[in-house]
Write a protein that holds these residues in place. Structure first.
Motif, PDB file in Angstrom:
ATOM      1  N   TYR A 114       0.855  -1.192   0.000  1.00  0.00           N
ATOM      2  CA  TYR A 114       0.000   0.000   0.000  1.00  0.00           C
ATOM      3  C   TYR A 114       0.890   1.240   0.000  1.00  0.00           C
ATOM      4  O   TYR A 114       1.845   1.327   0.770  1.00  0.00           O
ATOM      5  N   ASP A 152      -7.940   0.306   3.425  1.00  0.00           N
ATOM      6  CA  ASP A 152      -9.163   0.577   2.659  1.00  0.00           C
ATOM      7  C   ASP A 152     -10.280   1.014   3.605  1.00  0.00           C
ATOM      8  O   ASP A 152     -11.377   0.455   3.604  1.00  0.00           O
ATOM      9  N   GLY A 194     -14.051  -0.583   6.951  1.00  0.00           N
ATOM     10  CA  GLY A 194     -12.753  -0.967   6.422  1.00  0.00           C
ATOM     11  C   GLY A 194     -12.066  -1.875   7.416  1.00  0.00           C
ATOM     12  O   GLY A 194     -12.675  -2.348   8.380  1.00  0.00           O
TER      13      GLY A 194
END
Length: 172
Positions: free
Chosen positions: A40, A120, A128
């Motif tokens: 990420y 997320d 999330g």
């Protein structure tokens, strides 16, 4: 003899130039974190000076965020990924360079419970994945205004979350 001389020069030049590689980009900070086989991106960093702890240490919170998140008057908004590090130093003048080790109490150069990662995550709806840190270390290096943060955390379920970020921390 002339051909031998040129052949020798060509061999020396080939050896010299083939031994020189471009700078190794593997050592460059990548501004990302890895969890459960996925990577990420992290694009921004924020620093919150929380203040003095009762034991003479000082509390600084770091927020490292993906591109979908922003700081709105001290509140993180949007949807994306975030690393939250609750760090404690022995200085009230700013975050200090060094290694911060996991501790259950706030001591100098500690990272404490409450540190988390959000994957997320929609901060408006609180939907999330939240990963609670349970152990780990954070290395902080400071060069002028630029801060490099490298972290290795154990999170929910005993999994490892690692990453690094380099840039200028914005004050919250």
């Amino acid at each position: 003899m002339k051909n031998l001389f040129f052949a020798l020069i060509a061999m020396v030049a080939f050896t010299v130039f083939s031994g020189c590689n471009k700078d190794d980009d593997d050592t460059a900070v990548k501004n990302e974190f890895t969890y459960d086989g996925n990577t990420y991106d992290l694009v921004k960093g924020y620093l919150n000076d929380v203040g003095s702890n009762l034991n003479g240490t000082h509390d600084f919170d770091i927020y490292l965020t993906s591109s979908g998140l922003s700081n709105n008057n001290g509140t993180i908004t949007g949807t994306g990924d975030l690393i939250y590090l609750d760090l404690n130093t022995n200085s009230s003048t700013g975050l200090e360079a060094g290694t911060y080790n996991w501790a259950n109490t706030r001591t100098a150069f500690s990272i404490v419970p409450g540190s988390q990662a959000y994957v997320d995550y929609n901060f408006a709806t609180n939907l999330g994945t939240t990963l609670t840190a349970t152990a780990g270390t954070v290395d902080v290096a400071i060069n002028g205004m630029e801060t490099t943060i490298t972290f290795n955390l154990t999170v929910s379920g005993g999994k490892t979350l690692t990453g690094e970020w380099k840039g200028v921390l914005e004050d919250i």
